[in-house]
Design an enzyme around this catalytic site. Sequence first.
Site, PDB file in Angstrom:
ATOM      1  N   HIS A  82       0.889  -1.105   0.161  1.00 11.71           N
ATOM      2  CA  HIS A  82      -0.119  -0.070   0.030  1.00 11.71           C
ATOM      3  C   HIS A  82       0.915   1.366   0.014  1.00 11.71           C
ATOM      4  O   HIS A  82       1.903   1.378   0.559  1.00 11.71           O
ATOM      5  CB  HIS A  82      -0.812  -0.050   1.325  1.00 11.71           C
ATOM      6  CG  HIS A  82      -1.925   1.115   1.141  1.00 11.71           C
ATOM      7  ND1 HIS A  82      -2.751   1.147   0.635  1.00 11.71           N
ATOM      8  CD2 HIS A  82      -1.635   2.489   1.869  1.00 11.71           C
ATOM      9  CE1 HIS A  82      -3.566   2.400   0.713  1.00 11.71           C
ATOM     10  NE2 HIS A  82      -2.674   3.143   1.599  1.00 11.71           N
ATOM     11  N   ASP A 161     -14.656   2.411   7.167  1.00  9.45           N
ATOM     12  CA  ASP A 161     -13.868   3.532   6.719  1.00  9.45           C
ATOM     13  C   ASP A 161     -14.534   4.371   5.551  1.00  9.45           C
ATOM     14  O   ASP A 161     -14.025   5.383   5.231  1.00  9.45           O
ATOM     15  CB  ASP A 161     -12.564   2.589   6.233  1.00  9.45           C
ATOM     16  CG  ASP A 161     -11.662   3.588   5.631  1.00  9.45           C
ATOM     17  OD1 ASP A 161     -11.285   4.406   6.303  1.00  9.45           O
ATOM     18  OD2 ASP A 161     -11.294   3.545   4.517  1.00  9.45           O
ATOM     19  N   ARG A 168     -14.149  12.583   6.580  1.00  7.11           N
ATOM     20  CA  ARG A 168     -12.851  13.207   6.738  1.00  7.11           C
ATOM     21  C   ARG A 168     -12.431  14.348   5.665  1.00  7.11           C
ATOM     22  O   ARG A 168     -11.990  15.146   5.886  1.00  7.11           O
ATOM     23  CB  ARG A 168     -11.848  12.218   7.045  1.00  7.11           C
ATOM     24  CG  ARG A 168     -11.868  11.334   8.334  1.00  7.11           C
ATOM     25  CD  ARG A 168     -11.094  10.311   8.363  1.00  7.11           C
ATOM     26  NE  ARG A 168      -9.537  10.548   8.298  1.00  7.11           N
ATOM     27  CZ  ARG A 168      -8.595   9.988   7.731  1.00  7.11           C
ATOM     28  NH1 ARG A 168      -9.064   8.600   7.441  1.00  7.11           N
ATOM     29  NH2 ARG A 168      -7.462  10.152   7.710  1.00  7.11           N
ATOM     30  N   SER A 183      -7.615   3.839   9.043  1.00  6.43           N
ATOM     31  CA  SER A 183      -8.142   3.954   7.826  1.00  6.43           C
ATOM     32  C   SER A 183      -7.497   2.693   6.800  1.00  6.43           C
ATOM     33  O   SER A 183      -8.089   2.072   6.397  1.00  6.43           O
ATOM     34  CB  SER A 183      -8.054   5.047   7.136  1.00  6.43           C
ATOM     35  OG  SER A 183      -8.474   4.966   5.975  1.00  6.43           O
ATOM     36  N   LYS A 187      -8.330  -1.576   6.317  1.00  5.52           N
ATOM     37  CA  LYS A 187      -8.479  -2.280   4.988  1.00  5.52           C
ATOM     38  C   LYS A 187      -7.721  -3.328   4.781  1.00  5.52           C
ATOM     39  O   LYS A 187      -8.170  -4.419   4.217  1.00  5.52           O
ATOM     40  CB  LYS A 187      -8.397  -1.077   3.948  1.00  5.52           C
ATOM     41  CG  LYS A 187      -9.780  -0.173   4.068  1.00  5.52           C
ATOM     42  CD  LYS A 187      -9.578   0.919   3.203  1.00  5.52           C
ATOM     43  CE  LYS A 187      -8.538   1.993   3.343  1.00  5.52           C
ATOM     44  NZ  LYS A 187      -8.777   3.282   2.895  1.00  5.52           N
TER      45      LYS A 187
END
Length: 436
Positions: A82, A161, A168, A183, A187
Amino acid sequence: MQFLPLIEAKREGLALSPDQISEMVRAFTAGEIPDYQMAAFLMAVCFRGLDAGEIRALTLSMRDSGEVLTLPDDPRPVVDKHSTGGVGDKVSLPLAPLLACLGFRVPMISGRGLGITGGTLDKLDSIPGFQTLLPARRIIEVVQQTGCVICGQTDRMVPADKKLYALRDVTATVPSIPLIVASILSKKLAENLDALVLDVKFGAAAFMTTLDRARQLACAMVNLGRECGLNTRALLTSMDAPLGRSAGNWLEIRETVDCLDNRGPEDLRELVVDSAAHLLLQTAKATSLEQGRSLASDCLASGTPRRKWDDMLHAQGADLVAVEQKLARTATATAVVEIRSPSEGFVTVCDARAIGETVRDLGAGRLTGDSTINYDNGVDSMAKPGERVEKGSVLARVHGSTPEAAKAAAVRIAAAFKISDHPPSLSPLVREVIES
Ligand code: URA
């Protein structure tokens, strides 16, 4: 639930219990807490922070707010990568098929771009026929058969999320380390991974503009990942200049294919190979980083990841004939303008923020969540910091919807470059690795 006392407690800097946090996440996901109250809570978190126990409780409650991906037992480890996002960052695209060829399973659940940050799903949407929204059953099928999938989160995965991130985004509460950690990790934990490598960007065009803030974010994610049983590492990488030579959806797909064809920009290749090498080491498929790099780079050179990319595209509905025809065209945008160097010398600056903003304004990115994307526009053939250029040599090409738009963007892109008589001193792309 009585949410007001929790907002008051956080406003005063008090810690909430795991039960309070999990009830809050449940109630918000179920629509029992109004957005205005959650917005107040999120802002209190931005100022007061969360302690390690609260971040852990928030992350796990968010993960458990929906379905988790359960792949069948199989000797191939399940891994993912990620990135916190940047300009021209297309590493995930060549990395997924490379990892599949190295014997991993990769259920890569990716996101869309916002602002100057490009999104993996937007890039994939530029591929004719490619489907990014798959049900969990199909995600599992494609991973089992092909070894990799790159797709969006299903409606049922981590719904907390989805709701929190949308709020947000419109309440200026994105840049909070505890909220970002929860967050991202909620995931990734919902993918049931054996190992995760994070690319935490710092610099002009990154979420975290300083190395110090990026390190804080990386340490928080690595430590929490490990506490939750997920073998996690983070690379801290510079985002002062764009990654690679292209920024813009289809232009980045083209550069991905170059990388898989064992060509393409050196910095992109380095980050793809390094990310794979770390995952090989994390899962004991390599005994050293050097061996991991050599396995990954030999695999890339073998051409199998390029064929795996085609397999993944096919499994996700792409029309491979149309893809090849699109790749054969030198440009797919309506207007292309070349920017030429005003003098000879060395490129010392290629400002990723200025380039990201211009690419977004060309229509390749979003100003708001519902902006319409242009898939063909962007910038390619960008000269890289440290490169020598002659007077009149190409610094970049701008792809726009009209000649006027491309020319106006070219003025902005030209201003993003600085040329000097002396070469700049370049720092390594991967500045640090955080292991625990
Ligand atoms: N990416 C995410 O998925 N969440 C954040 O909060 C920030 C970046």
